[in-house]
Design a protein around this motif. Structure first.
Motif, PDB file in Angstrom:
ATOM      1  N   LEU A 168       0.516  -1.092  -0.036  1.00 57.03           N
ATOM      2  CA  LEU A 168       0.053   0.262   0.576  1.00 57.03           C
ATOM      3  C   LEU A 168       0.618   1.328  -0.285  1.00 57.03           C
ATOM      4  O   LEU A 168       0.885   2.461  -0.311  1.00 57.03           O
ATOM      5  CB  LEU A 168      -1.134  -0.287   1.035  1.00 57.03           C
ATOM      6  N   PHE A 169       1.723   1.056   0.314  1.00 58.58           N
ATOM      7  CA  PHE A 169       2.864   2.322   0.476  1.00 58.58           C
ATOM      8  C   PHE A 169       3.592   2.943  -0.225  1.00 58.58           C
ATOM      9  O   PHE A 169       3.650   4.067  -1.041  1.00 58.58           O
ATOM     10  CB  PHE A 169       4.011   2.189   1.970  1.00 58.58           C
ATOM     11  N   ALA A 170       3.461   1.615  -1.564  1.00 59.86           N
ATOM     12  CA  ALA A 170       4.162   2.096  -2.856  1.00 59.86           C
ATOM     13  C   ALA A 170       3.778   2.475  -3.933  1.00 59.86           C
ATOM     14  O   ALA A 170       3.107   3.256  -4.048  1.00 59.86           O
ATOM     15  CB  ALA A 170       5.366   0.553  -3.458  1.00 59.86           C
ATOM     16  N   GLY A 171       2.150   1.566  -3.608  1.00 62.82           N
ATOM     17  CA  GLY A 171       1.254   1.981  -4.037  1.00 62.82           C
ATOM     18  C   GLY A 171       0.423   3.130  -4.386  1.00 62.82           C
ATOM     19  O   GLY A 171      -0.083   3.962  -5.196  1.00 62.82           O
ATOM     20  N   MET A 172      -0.228   3.694  -3.037  1.00 66.86           N
ATOM     21  CA  MET A 172       0.055   4.731  -2.591  1.00 66.86           C
ATOM     22  C   MET A 172       0.439   6.354  -3.059  1.00 66.86           C
ATOM     23  O   MET A 172       0.567   7.448  -4.044  1.00 66.86           O
ATOM     24  CB  MET A 172      -0.457   4.810  -1.064  1.00 66.86           C
ATOM     25  N   PHE A 173       1.811   5.713  -2.969  1.00 70.14           N
ATOM     26  CA  PHE A 173       2.815   7.506  -3.145  1.00 70.14           C
ATOM     27  C   PHE A 173       3.159   7.351  -4.625  1.00 70.14           C
ATOM     28  O   PHE A 173       3.183   7.955  -4.818  1.00 70.14           O
ATOM     29  CB  PHE A 173       4.156   7.150  -2.235  1.00 70.14           C
ATOM     30  N   ALA A 174       2.939   6.344  -5.474  1.00 71.47           N
ATOM     31  CA  ALA A 174       3.082   5.755  -6.508  1.00 71.47           C
ATOM     32  C   ALA A 174       2.053   6.812  -7.617  1.00 71.47           C
ATOM     33  O   ALA A 174       2.062   7.211  -8.252  1.00 71.47           O
ATOM     34  CB  ALA A 174       3.084   5.017  -7.491  1.00 71.47           C
ATOM     35  N   LEU A 175       0.663   6.994  -6.588  1.00 74.79           N
ATOM     36  CA  LEU A 175      -0.410   7.542  -6.767  1.00 74.79           C
ATOM     37  C   LEU A 175      -0.875   8.777  -6.877  1.00 74.79           C
ATOM     38  O   LEU A 175      -0.720   9.265  -8.041  1.00 74.79           O
ATOM     39  CB  LEU A 175      -1.809   6.946  -6.110  1.00 74.79           C
ATOM     40  N   GLY A 176       0.635   9.129  -6.148  1.00 76.89           N
ATOM     41  CA  GLY A 176       0.465  10.499  -5.888  1.00 76.89           C
ATOM     42  C   GLY A 176       1.557  11.408  -6.416  1.00 76.89           C
ATOM     43  O   GLY A 176       1.312  12.124  -6.819  1.00 76.89           O
ATOM     44  N   ILE A 177       2.449  10.908  -6.655  1.00 73.37           N
ATOM     45  CA  ILE A 177       3.623  11.200  -7.869  1.00 73.37           C
ATOM     46  C   ILE A 177       2.830  11.416  -9.482  1.00 73.37           C
ATOM     47  O   ILE A 177       3.458  12.302 -10.025  1.00 73.37           O
ATOM     48  CB  ILE A 177       4.496   9.753  -7.864  1.00 73.37           C
ATOM     49  N   PHE A 178       1.970  10.266 -10.052  1.00 73.43           N
ATOM     50  CA  PHE A 178       1.534  10.252 -11.088  1.00 73.43           C
ATOM     51  C   PHE A 178      -0.128  11.148 -11.177  1.00 73.43           C
ATOM     52  O   PHE A 178       0.063  12.037 -11.744  1.00 73.43           O
ATOM     53  CB  PHE A 178       0.020   9.009 -10.954  1.00 73.43           C
ATOM     54  N   LEU A 179      -0.590  12.051 -10.125  1.00 68.71           N
ATOM     55  CA  LEU A 179      -1.546  12.691  -9.803  1.00 68.71           C
ATOM     56  C   LEU A 179      -0.034  14.662 -10.053  1.00 68.71           C
ATOM     57  O   LEU A 179      -1.315  15.109 -10.401  1.00 68.71           O
ATOM     58  CB  LEU A 179      -2.316  12.681  -9.048  1.00 68.71           C
ATOM     59  N   PHE A 180       0.861  14.101  -8.776  1.00 70.38           N
ATOM     60  CA  PHE A 180       1.441  15.004  -9.024  1.00 70.38           C
ATOM     61  C   PHE A 180       1.907  15.627 -10.399  1.00 70.38           C
ATOM     62  O   PHE A 180       2.194  16.362 -10.792  1.00 70.38           O
ATOM     63  CB  PHE A 180       2.558  15.122  -8.516  1.00 70.38           C
ATOM     64  N   SER A 181       2.142  14.721 -11.707  1.00 74.76           N
ATOM     65  CA  SER A 181       2.983  14.866 -12.765  1.00 74.76           C
ATOM     66  C   SER A 181       1.764  15.309 -13.905  1.00 74.76           C
ATOM     67  O   SER A 181       2.478  15.628 -15.189  1.00 74.76           O
ATOM     68  CB  SER A 181       3.468  13.869 -13.117  1.00 74.76           C
ATOM     69  N   THR A 182       0.328  15.045 -13.453  1.00 71.42           N
ATOM     70  CA  THR A 182      -0.203  15.465 -14.311  1.00 71.42           C
ATOM     71  C   THR A 182      -0.954  17.341 -13.972  1.00 71.42           C
ATOM     72  O   THR A 182      -1.548  17.843 -14.735  1.00 71.42           O
ATOM     73  CB  THR A 182      -1.606  14.703 -14.363  1.00 71.42           C
ATOM     74  N   ILE A 183      -0.486  17.220 -12.920  1.00 71.31           N
ATOM     75  CA  ILE A 183      -0.309  19.256 -12.826  1.00 71.31           C
ATOM     76  C   ILE A 183       0.488  20.164 -13.872  1.00 71.31           C
ATOM     77  O   ILE A 183       1.815  19.885 -13.917  1.00 71.31           O
ATOM     78  CB  ILE A 183      -0.103  19.192 -11.388  1.00 71.31           C
ATOM     79  N   ARG A 184       0.107  21.344 -14.379  1.00 68.66           N
ATOM     80  CA  ARG A 184       1.386  21.849 -15.008  1.00 68.66           C
ATOM     81  C   ARG A 184       1.778  23.127 -14.421  1.00 68.66           C
ATOM     82  O   ARG A 184       0.360  23.844 -13.852  1.00 68.66           O
ATOM     83  CB  ARG A 184       0.672  22.219 -16.763  1.00 68.66           C
ATOM     84  N   GLY A 185       2.586  23.637 -14.353  1.00 71.99           N
ATOM     85  CA  GLY A 185       2.811  25.574 -13.248  1.00 71.99           C
ATOM     86  C   GLY A 185       3.469  24.749 -12.907  1.00 71.99           C
ATOM     87  O   GLY A 185       3.607  23.308 -11.313  1.00 71.99           O
ATOM     88  N   TYR A 186       3.669  26.147 -11.767  1.00 71.31           N
ATOM     89  CA  TYR A 186       3.934  26.170 -10.855  1.00 71.31           C
ATOM     90  C   TYR A 186       3.632  25.185  -8.853  1.00 71.31           C
ATOM     91  O   TYR A 186       1.924  25.228  -9.006  1.00 71.31           O
ATOM     92  CB  TYR A 186       4.047  27.519  -9.567  1.00 71.31           C
ATOM     93  N   VAL A 187       4.181  24.844  -8.188  1.00 70.36           N
ATOM     94  CA  VAL A 187       3.243  23.830  -7.685  1.00 70.36           C
ATOM     95  C   VAL A 187       3.975  23.893  -6.179  1.00 70.36           C
ATOM     96  O   VAL A 187       3.642  22.685  -5.360  1.00 70.36           O
ATOM     97  CB  VAL A 187       2.665  22.364  -7.427  1.00 70.36           C
ATOM     98  N   GLY A 188       4.498  24.908  -5.607  1.00 75.41           N
ATOM     99  CA  GLY A 188       5.173  25.708  -4.843  1.00 75.41           C
ATOM    100  C   GLY A 188       4.770  24.966  -3.376  1.00 75.41           C
ATOM    101  O   GLY A 188       5.884  24.059  -2.520  1.00 75.41           O
ATOM    102  N   ASP A 189       3.088  24.568  -3.009  1.00 76.29           N
ATOM    103  CA  ASP A 189       2.660  24.412  -2.086  1.00 76.29           C
ATOM    104  C   ASP A 189       2.501  23.218  -1.984  1.00 76.29           C
ATOM    105  O   ASP A 189       2.982  22.595  -0.708  1.00 76.29           O
ATOM    106  CB  ASP A 189       1.253  25.126  -2.369  1.00 76.29           C
ATOM    107  N   LEU A 190       2.631  21.711  -3.222  1.00 76.51           N
ATOM    108  CA  LEU A 190       2.398  20.503  -2.821  1.00 76.51           C
ATOM    109  C   LEU A 190       3.658  20.038  -2.236  1.00 76.51           C
ATOM    110  O   LEU A 190       4.293  19.650  -1.822  1.00 76.51           O
ATOM    111  CB  LEU A 190       1.868  20.251  -4.065  1.00 76.51           C
ATOM    112  N   PHE A 191       4.944  20.940  -3.247  1.00 71.49           N
ATOM    113  CA  PHE A 191       6.223  20.728  -2.695  1.00 71.49           C
ATOM    114  C   PHE A 191       6.690  20.943  -0.825  1.00 71.49           C
ATOM    115  O   PHE A 191       7.627  20.249  -0.741  1.00 71.49           O
ATOM    116  CB  PHE A 191       7.258  21.152  -3.409  1.00 71.49           C
TER     117      PHE A 191
END
Length: 286
Positions: A98-121
């Motif tokens: 679950l740890f790997a799957g959920m974090f991978a899902l987060g990275i996937f969603l993160f990669s769909t965002i275009r532009g500055y995402v400093g708040d998430l960092f």
């Protein structure tokens, strides 16, 4: 020296951060004591990473970061316990999946965002100095709720921690308590995200109780010492981050690590202050 302490207090943002790290330090110490006694440090790391897709989803949908993180973290914590029992697997196996799957899902969603995402960092590395009044209210509500639940059920949680079979035989619903405990761990991690970030949150949860465990073995004193160590080191770390203009999460965790090392090498149980036997023990013949 007085100016170094008082000057930051003139900024509203620092006062909000000070209240935030105090609440975070207290709730992490209380819940973290049970985590350390149960030997579940790894699950804290897993749940913290599992909260990431909730944070990203909240950003995409324009919702509250805390709500998104809470949904993802609590769901993962409960799913970990369910899969472990349902699949007759070791807990660390379920956690790893679950740890790997959920974090991978987060990275996937993160990669769909275009532009500055400093708040998430900031949620990855922590930046409590950027906490808003709305975030602070949510943090205080979550932290207070968690502490109240632990205060009400601390005896039951303690009994189930040290003797789950005996607790079950006495009529306690150990399985329900286990699910509740995992939910409390998840909520504690959500509370801590803004302060130290996803990457360092497990240290906030484990290091102060571990340091306290080097100083005492009595549960009441252990919790009290853990709270003192956690809150004091969090406040000092926040001041250091302000003075040095560096990441708050890193300074808080490094301060706690230094306290742990001092307890290890200078503490009365295992350190230089430990009482040594006057003579070597005489071997008992078999």
């Amino acid at each position: 020296m007085i100016d170094l302490i008082l000057t930051p207090l003139g900024y509203d943002i620092f006062l909000r951060s000070l209240l935030a790290v105090t609440m975070v330090g207290a709730v992490c110490a209380v819940v973290g004591t049970y985590v350390v006694l149960k030997g579940l440090a790894f699950i804290g790391d897993a749940i913290s990473h599992a909260a990431f897709p909730g944070v990203v989803a909240a950003y995409i949908l324009g919702g509250s970061y805390f709500v998104g993180a809470a949904i993802a973290a609590v769901s993962t914590a409960i799913a970990t316990r369910y899969i472990t029992r349902r699949g007759d697997l070791r807990a660390d196996t379920s956690i790893g999946v679950l740890f790997a799957g959920m974090f991978a899902l987060g990275i996937f969603l993160f990669s769909t965002i275009r532009g500055y995402v400093g708040d998430l960092f900031a949620f990855l590395v922590g930046n409590v100095l950027a906490i808003s009044p709305t975030d602070l209210v949510a943090l205080v509500v979550l932290a207070t709720t968690t502490l109240v639940i632990v205060a009400i059920l601390w005896k039951e949680l303690l009994y189930a921690t040290f003797d789950p079979l005996g607790a079950a035989a006495s009529g306690l619903k150990v399985e329900a308590l286990e699910y509740l405990f995992l939910g409390l761990v998840a909520m504690t991690i959500v509370v801590s995200l803004q302060a130290v970030g996803i990457i360092l949150v497990v240290a906030m949860l484990v290091t102060p109780p571990a340091a306290a465990q080097l100083l005492t073995v009595r549960f009441g004193r252990l919790v009290g010492l853990a709270v003192v160590i956690s809150v004091a080191s969090s406040v000092l770390g926040l001041y250091l981050s302000f003075w040095l203009d560096v990441a708050s999460g890193a300074t808080i965790v490094l301060t706690q690590t230094v306290v742990f090392l001092l307890a290890l090498f200078l503490g009365p149980r295992h350190g230089l202050l430990a009482r040594r036997p006057a003579t070597e023990p005489v071997p008992v013949p078999k």
